[in-house]
Design an enzyme around this catalytic site. Sequence first.
Site, PDB file in Angstrom:
ATOM      1  N   TYR A  14      -3.273   7.211 -14.545  1.00 23.75           N
ATOM      2  CA  TYR A  14      -3.150   5.983 -13.742  1.00 23.75           C
ATOM      3  C   TYR A  14      -1.933   6.086 -12.818  1.00 23.75           C
ATOM      4  CZ  TYR A  14      -2.910   0.766 -13.302  1.00 23.75           C
ATOM      5  OH  TYR A  14      -2.879  -0.532 -12.876  1.00 23.75           O
ATOM      6  N   ASP A  38      -4.033  -9.627 -13.542  1.00 21.66           N
ATOM      7  CA  ASP A  38      -2.780  -9.121 -12.954  1.00 21.66           C
ATOM      8  C   ASP A  38      -2.296 -10.083 -11.884  1.00 21.66           C
ATOM      9  OD1 ASP A  38      -0.732  -7.742 -11.727  1.00 21.66           O
ATOM     10  OD2 ASP A  38      -1.833  -5.867 -11.534  1.00 21.66           O
TER      11      ASP A  38
END
Lengths: 127, 127
Positions: A14, A38
């Site tokens: 990631y 998020d």
Amino acid sequence: MPTHEDMVAAVKAYVDAFAQENLNAIVNLYADDATVEDPVGSPLHSGAEAIRAFYAKAVEMRAKLTLNGPVRTAGNTAAFAFTVDVPNEGAVLQIDVIDTFRFDERGRVSRMRAYWGPHNVRQGGST
Amino acid sequence: MPTHEDMVAAVKAYVDAFAQENLNAIVNLYADDATVEDPVGSPLHSGAEAIRAFYAKAVEMRAKLTLNGPVRTAGNTAAFAFTVDVPNEGAVLQIDVIDTFRFDERGRVSRMRAYWGPHNVRQGGST
């Protein structure tokens, strides 16, 4: 179920995908029916298409991630602290974040939650 | 609802309470009907009595906490990375952990989750 090593490798993939501005590599870490929250408390991005659109913006902004310390894993979940650098008009915004990744049986991320807020954003050095 | 500053103060009070081996100070951070999941995936400690019993063992083991980087806050939740030092036969076990604290309206912790596993435990230096 994914091992500790599998989960750590996914977190590092990631971080690397942001470094390489590789949107596909980010999206491919997720299960097709995954959700991304998020920051925590905001509306979910649900499913591959919404997740791709969310990360497309982050890649476009040239966000880069630096891990802060070791990845923690508990069962099928990883938690990790990092700083995001975002170029901003010749300077850099730095955001301190903690993410959790819950993994499915195939080792894909099924649920991501990002803990950060306005008090975790600061002006960094110049580029 | 608690502010960022309130949540950071609660996290620092938690760290300080371990330093002072002050069990009451730890337990008083929690709402009466709070739950503690430590590590994530293990059975919950629910309510004041169970939470007190859980932390009594940690204080007895003389666990000490050191924060790793800033506390992240999102809405009514704080997330923070830290290392726990536990004396162990003349040496120290070190455990890397990330906790999340969800707060209620009064600023008490209503839900705690601790992310760590066997791969986050290492042998530290001697005491």
